[in-house]
Design a protein around this motif. Structure first.
Motif, PDB file in Angstrom:
ATOM      1  N   GLY A   1      -4.374  -4.663  -0.876  1.00 16.89           N
ATOM      2  CA  GLY A   1      -5.709  -5.735   0.494  1.00 16.89           C
ATOM      3  C   GLY A   1      -6.756  -6.294   0.208  1.00 16.89           C
ATOM      4  O   GLY A   1      -6.849  -6.713   0.963  1.00 16.89           O
ATOM      5  N   SER A   2      -7.531  -5.719  -0.671  1.00 17.40           N
ATOM      6  CA  SER A   2      -8.769  -5.886  -0.472  1.00 17.40           C
ATOM      7  C   SER A   2      -9.414  -6.927  -1.587  1.00 17.40           C
ATOM      8  O   SER A   2     -10.723  -7.240  -1.595  1.00 17.40           O
ATOM      9  CB  SER A   2      -9.642  -4.157  -1.485  1.00 17.40           C
ATOM     10  OG  SER A   2      -9.196  -4.096  -2.546  1.00 17.40           O
TER      11      SER A   2
ATOM     12  N   ARG B   1      -4.566   3.136  -2.578  1.00 18.91           N
ATOM     13  CA  ARG B   1      -3.781   2.698  -1.586  1.00 18.91           C
ATOM     14  C   ARG B   1      -5.028   1.964  -1.120  1.00 18.91           C
ATOM     15  O   ARG B   1      -4.603   0.415  -0.415  1.00 18.91           O
ATOM     16  CB  ARG B   1      -3.637   3.230  -0.670  1.00 18.91           C
ATOM     17  CG  ARG B   1      -2.560   3.828  -0.911  1.00 18.91           C
ATOM     18  CD  ARG B   1      -1.529   5.102   0.384  1.00 18.91           C
ATOM     19  NE  ARG B   1      -1.222   5.779  -0.241  1.00 18.91           N
ATOM     20  CZ  ARG B   1       0.681   6.127  -1.324  1.00 18.91           C
ATOM     21  NH1 ARG B   1       1.004   4.964  -1.134  1.00 18.91           N
ATOM     22  NH2 ARG B   1       1.012   6.983  -1.107  1.00 18.91           N
ATOM     23  N   LEU B   2      -6.169   1.540  -0.915  1.00 20.87           N
ATOM     24  CA  LEU B   2      -7.141   0.974  -0.780  1.00 20.87           C
ATOM     25  C   LEU B   2      -7.754  -0.004  -1.313  1.00 20.87           C
ATOM     26  O   LEU B   2      -8.176  -1.225  -1.036  1.00 20.87           O
ATOM     27  CB  LEU B   2      -8.766   2.437  -0.520  1.00 20.87           C
ATOM     28  CG  LEU B   2     -10.282   1.334  -0.478  1.00 20.87           C
ATOM     29  CD1 LEU B   2     -10.199   1.274   1.091  1.00 20.87           C
ATOM     30  CD2 LEU B   2     -11.162   1.617  -0.594  1.00 20.87           C
TER      31      LEU B   2
ATOM     32  N   ARG C   1       0.966  -1.211   0.489  1.00 20.66           N
ATOM     33  CA  ARG C   1       0.066  -0.406   0.257  1.00 20.66           C
ATOM     34  C   ARG C   1       1.028   1.201  -0.253  1.00 20.66           C
ATOM     35  O   ARG C   1      -0.047   1.599  -0.383  1.00 20.66           O
ATOM     36  CB  ARG C   1      -0.956   0.057   0.857  1.00 20.66           C
ATOM     37  CG  ARG C   1      -0.618   0.023   2.513  1.00 20.66           C
ATOM     38  CD  ARG C   1      -0.094   1.259   3.439  1.00 20.66           C
ATOM     39  NE  ARG C   1      -1.038   1.503   4.402  1.00 20.66           N
ATOM     40  CZ  ARG C   1      -0.961   2.777   4.804  1.00 20.66           C
ATOM     41  NH1 ARG C   1       0.212   3.250   5.273  1.00 20.66           N
ATOM     42  NH2 ARG C   1      -1.604   3.218   5.287  1.00 20.66           N
TER      43      ARG C   1
ATOM     44  N   LEU D   1     -13.832 -11.618   1.531  1.00 16.32           N
ATOM     45  CA  LEU D   1     -12.508 -11.224   2.739  1.00 16.32           C
ATOM     46  C   LEU D   1     -13.493 -11.559   3.596  1.00 16.32           C
ATOM     47  O   LEU D   1     -13.115 -11.588   5.134  1.00 16.32           O
ATOM     48  CB  LEU D   1     -13.087  -9.821   2.471  1.00 16.32           C
ATOM     49  CG  LEU D   1     -11.907  -8.495   3.336  1.00 16.32           C
ATOM     50  CD1 LEU D   1     -10.601  -8.841   3.679  1.00 16.32           C
ATOM     51  CD2 LEU D   1     -12.586  -7.440   3.142  1.00 16.32           C
TER      52      LEU D   1
END
Lengths: 354, 503
Positions: free
Chosen positions: A154-155, A150-151, A117, A348
């Motif tokens: 890892g999403s 950046r969101l 990120r 997730l």
């Protein structure tokens, strides 16, 4: 029709049930995260480096570009992805750059330079109703609008299909050296924290079974001075060790029992868990084999969280549950990007779409 | 029915808050904070009418000076119930009008929350309240050989809460990163009164990276009540090379050449001739006043490392045609070289009645193009511009000099600025690198983003603040505003906002 246009058509035809989409690059991280649900949308059709200018310290590539191709292009110019993302795949399941960002996993150098990120500068994505959106860009400093790029790190592909990503890159360190110390766990944790508070070029640490391994990276003079200061035994095959750690090919990672990843404050003392542990990131990342409940309890007590990283039973969920106000924000964000819940349902959290 | 229940944040239009019950609001606020912490009289409100961007002014209904998180939550609860806008404010040093009050709402000042709650030299973290000054953190960490890396020029005054809101940078962020790279955790209160913790002293958290969204969100998502920052070891030594160039393009090329040589300087700044001329009488930094541009290039680390790197920097700069090179001999001289750069804004204020600071970022290789274009704009608008750049990361701070008392100059200045920002976007950059959009660059946002992207930003806001009460009308323009702005980016001949009425 180009690949991105085909993806958009697939997204429009999808739904949140039977016809959900499972976004997938090389599949090298299929083991990671929750359930694999939906028809596979293979991103590898959309590949290639779009722009790379070494003096701008930025590379822009399409989602399906193999990570290996990007690393080779960077290496040819003496540069690298500083966060050392693990590949994990080989052969037919080569890691792609879209997957690197979506998985958000970083390697041994994370504590020293930052995570995925920290290096994401911009993305182009297709959201859950196939709108093609661009956020961020190719420059280091950019505060126009929320940091949606950046969101995405890892999403796990639950917010959008990353079409293109721009990553900050850095020069490869001029010099590296690996040192070994015989130290019990508690003293190794103390040493890693004490050294991190001094201006030393430590770029990675790994403790296992009474041995602390430390990598130094930087200018020749700085690495030489740090070797003198720290002592320890100089290791010849250092690069191979760190590569094996990065790809989880060390013996510690072999075996079928569920592998737990505990993310903790670096100063957390040794955890009271049975069996072997491997510690990285100056004490901030600890690996252990055992059940999720025990890992989560130990991690929470130490001020962190645990993830059921690889193998085993995923029925209890892979990621530690969130406090209610944060889960509500997660659900609203999911709805903001993917209102019909077409992307990676359950990858997730099982109840992300309501 | 409370006022909020019929209010929803959307992308189309700025909300109308004309129905806020002012007496009811003031009475409710008076019940949750001490009398001295609630300002309602015109004279008391006046100091809050603007932030560092004084061209924009608006007096709020009231100012609340919160002393703790409980008061923040109580105030937000009241505003949520009554549907009143809330503008959070730290030190008020922002340069984009991010803390400009809302006429129908309150300013929530966090300046009284200025305690350093905890500093752990072993874990290398500090937990601080939002009103703590940026520099105060480094001062508190100094006895342990540690510091907080981001150093915006206003660091003596600006507060960490504001740094989080703006994702503040500074002159060392090429090597050490921005606020987003140096903050581990933010604790805050949503407008619905929920306490949320984003990020962690562990290096990551499960779920989405909400910390990354929060940093740089300009007070639109939640109100910060506590920040955990990363402290890093202070380099043993630092030295700076000052290089003169007889041509701005050569100086721009030298910036790229340094990066190409595999060097990441601790700081890499550029000033043009008008800028050095403006600051030199002010600080006596010893700048070469004959140079068309100077570069300041800093190396830090161990003495051996710095010696080696300075040698490499010198070789690259000479190879790029530097007409003069000086290396700081000691710490006093290093600080003197930097003093001029850090004093550029006050120096502009000294030689001109007013100045307008721009903040675009462009790819480094386009620095020369941009400087030539700005020279053309100076002629076009009949105004002077002095240029200071965070050259290492392509972040430009052209300072347009004007006099607000001369009719038409402010308008010409704004048009000049809009041209620079439009060109920044066109060159592949952004309208704001580190100062934020605030109230100021809403038009630039219409140039940089299309309607669908802006709508996505509005949906992100609504995920945190469904009623749209936190700093409404800032940072992300409504589609209606972009349509009115009328200078939006027309991409490939398509009109970006075909469905919106125009005036």
């Amino acid at each position: 029709m180009d690949a991105a246009a085909q993806f958009a058509e697939r997204i429009r035809a999808a739904d949140g049930g039977e016809r959900a989409l499972r976004l997938r690059g090389g599949g090298s991280k299929d083991f990671y995260g929750g359930a694999l649900v939906g028809e596979v949308l293979d991103t590898r059709e959309h590949r290639g480096i779009v722009a790379y200018e070494p003096t701008e310290l930025v590379i822009t590539a399409r989602c399906g570009t193999p990570l290996a191709e990007i690393e080779a292009a960077l290496a040819a110019q003496g540069q690298c992805l500083p966060f050392e993302p693990p590949h994990f795949g080989a052969g037919a399941s080569l890691a792609t750059v879209g997957g690197v960002v979506a998985a958000g996993l970083s390697g041994p150098r994370r504590a020293a330079v930052g995570a995925v990120r920290d290096f994401v500068l911009g993305v182009q994505l297709l959201d859950g109703v196939a709108r093609r959106l661009t956020f961020g860009g190719q420059v280091m400093k950019n505060v126009a609008g929320y940091d949606v790029s950046r969101l995405m790190a890892g999403s796990l592909g639950t917010l959008g299909l990353i079409l293109e990503v721009s990553l900050k890159v850095l020069p490869r360190p001029v010099a590296e050296a690996t040192l070994r110390f015989d130290l019990p766990q508690a003293q190794a944790i103390e040493a890693m924290n004490a050294w991190a508070g001094q201006p030393l070029p430590i770029s990675a640490t790994c403790w296992q079974d009474g041995v602390l391994t430390v990598r130094l990276s930087g200018a020749r003079a700085a690495v030489a001075a740090a070797c003198r200061k720290l002592g320890g035994d100089l290791v010849d095959e250092g690069a191979a060790f760190w590569e094996a750690l990065r790809q989880q090919r060390l013996d510690f990672f072999a075996g079928g029992e569920i592998l737990q990843r505990l993310a903790l404050p670096s100063v957390a003392p040794p955890l009271d868990l049975p069996g072997a542990q491997l510690i990285e990131w100056g004490g901030s990342q600890r690996w252990w084999r055992g059940d999720a409940a025990a890992a989560r309890q130990a991690a929470s007590r130490a001020g962190g969280h645990a993830t059921s990283f690889r193998g085993g039973d995923k029925s209890a969920g892979v990621f530690q549950p969130l406090p209610a106000p944060l889960m509500q924000i997660h659900r609203r964000l999911k709805a903001a990007f993917d209102p019909r819940g077409v992307f990676n349902p359950g990858r997730l959290y099982p109840d992300l779409s309501t | 029915m409370n006022a909020t229940s019929h209010r929803r944040h959307g992308a189309e239009r700025d909300q109308d808050f004309g129905d806020v019950d002012r007496p009811g609001l003031l009475a409710a606020l008076a019940a949750v904070v001490p009398p001295a912490n609630l300002l309602v009289d015109g004279e008391d409100l006046k100091p809050y009418e603007c932030d560092g961007l004084s061209a924009f002014r608006q007096v709020p209904l009231a100012v609340v000076l919160a002393e703790n998180e409980g008061q923040v939550a109580a105030v937000l609860g009241i505003c949520h119930r009554l549907g009143a806008p809330v503008v959070a404010r730290g030190a008020g040093t922002g340069l984009s009008g991010g803390a400009l009050p809302h006429g129908q709402g309150i300013v929530l000042s966090l300046a009284k929350m200025k305690r350093i709650l905890h500093l752990d030299p072993v874990a290398r973290v500090a937990v601080v309240e939002p009103g703590v000054r940026n520099l105060a953190i480094s001062e508190a960490a100094a006895p342990h050989g540690l510091y907080y890396a981001p150093d915006p020029s206003s660091q003596i005054a600006c507060s960490i809460g504001g740094n989080v809101a703006e994702n503040a940078g500074g002159v060392h962020c090429l090597k050490y990163g921005l606020t987003v790279h140096n903050v581990l955790r933010v604790r805050g209160v949503t407008v619905e009164g929920e306490i949320v913790e984003l990020g962690s002293q562990a290096l990551d958290v499960p779920g989405y990276d909400l910390l990354a969204l929060m940093i740089g969100s300009e007070g639109l998502l939640a109100v910060v009540t506590e920040v955990t920052v990363k402290l890093v070891p202070k380099p043993e030594t630092a030295r700076v090379v000052m290089a003169s160039f007889d041509d701005v393009t050569k100086a721009g090329d030298a910036v790229a050449a340094i990066i190409a040589a595999g060097i990441i300087p601790a700081g890499l700044e550029m000033m043009d001739k008008p800028a050095t001329a403006a600051v030199e009488p002010f600080v006596n930094a010893g700048y070469d006043l004959d140079a068309e541009a100077i570069l300041l290039c800093e190396s830090d680390g161990t003495p051996e490392e710095v010696e080696e790197e300075i040698g490499r920097m010198r070789a690259v700069l000479e190879g790029c045609g530097a007409t003069g090179i000086r290396v700081s001999a000691d710490e006093a001289e290093r600080l003197k070289f930097w003093a001029g750069r850090k004093a550029a804004f006050p120096a502009a204020g000294r030689i001109s009645a007013d100045y307008y600071c721009m903040d675009g970022t462009i790819p480094r290789k386009r620095l020369g193009d941009m400087l030539r274009a700005i020279a053309g704009m100076e002629k076009k608008y009949g105004l002077r511009c002095i240029n200071v750049f965070h050259a290492g990361d392509g972040n430009l701070h052209p300072l347009i000099l004007y006099d607000a008392n001369v009719p038409g100059e402010l308008e010409r200045t704004e048009a000049f600025g809009a041209d620079i920002l439009a060109l920044s976007v066109k060159l592949g950059g952004t309208v704001t690198g580190e100062h934020g959009v605030g109230a100021e660059k809403l038009g630039g946002m219409c140039v940089q983003f299309d309607g669908e992207e802006l709508s996505t930003f509005h949906r992100v806001k609504a995920a945190f603040d469904p009623a749209g009460l936190l700093n409404p009308g800032k940072a992300v323009p409504s589609l209606h505003r972009c349509a009115e702005f009328g200078r939006m980016h027309v991409h490939a001949g398509e009109l970006k906002f075909p469905d919106i009425e125009r005036f």
